[in-house]
Write an enzyme that holds these catalytic residues in place. Sequence first.
Site, short mmCIF file in Angstrom:
data_model
loop_
_atom_site.label_atom_id
_atom_site.label_comp_id
_atom_site.label_asym_id
_atom_site.label_seq_id
_atom_site.Cartn_x
_atom_site.Cartn_y
_atom_site.Cartn_z
CG ASN A 92 -1.73 -1.05 1.31
OD1 ASN A 92 -1.77 -1.91 0.22
ND2 ASN A 92 -2.65 -1.27 2.24
CB ILE A 93 4.24 1.81 0.89
CG1 ILE A 93 4.24 1.48 2.41
CG2 ILE A 93 5.42 2.96 0.95
CD1 ILE A 93 5.27 0.40 3.03
CB CYS A 94 3.41 6.47 -2.30
SG CYS A 94 1.80 6.65 -3.17
CG LEU A 95 6.70 1.54 -4.09
CD1 LEU A 95 6.81 0.37 -5.14
CD2 LEU A 95 7.61 1.49 -2.81
#
Length: 95
Positions: A92-95
């Site tokens: 779910n973490i933005c990259l």
Amino acid sequence: MKKNMYPLWNENIAKAIAKTENIILNKKHWEIIYLIRKCYDDFNIIPPSRMLFNIIKKKLGKKYSNNIYILSLFPKGIAKQANKIAGLPKSNICL
């Protein structure tokens, strides 16, 4: 909620996924894949790079705990390729 993207994940599934990524898995790939899976199973999180590098350093040695080494095995990186082959869900973490 499914724990893994491929709940019936096994080495044959990993090989099939790797083939779609143009990767032929060898012993070095499997070491990283199983460390990623163990981290996910132990902590129920997709391991952030720093955490994974610390685990790799403890298990395999300092020379393997860097992005250059990981990219030599998984050219698209941990999040986009290694985790996918290891059967983990998307982060779910933005990259």
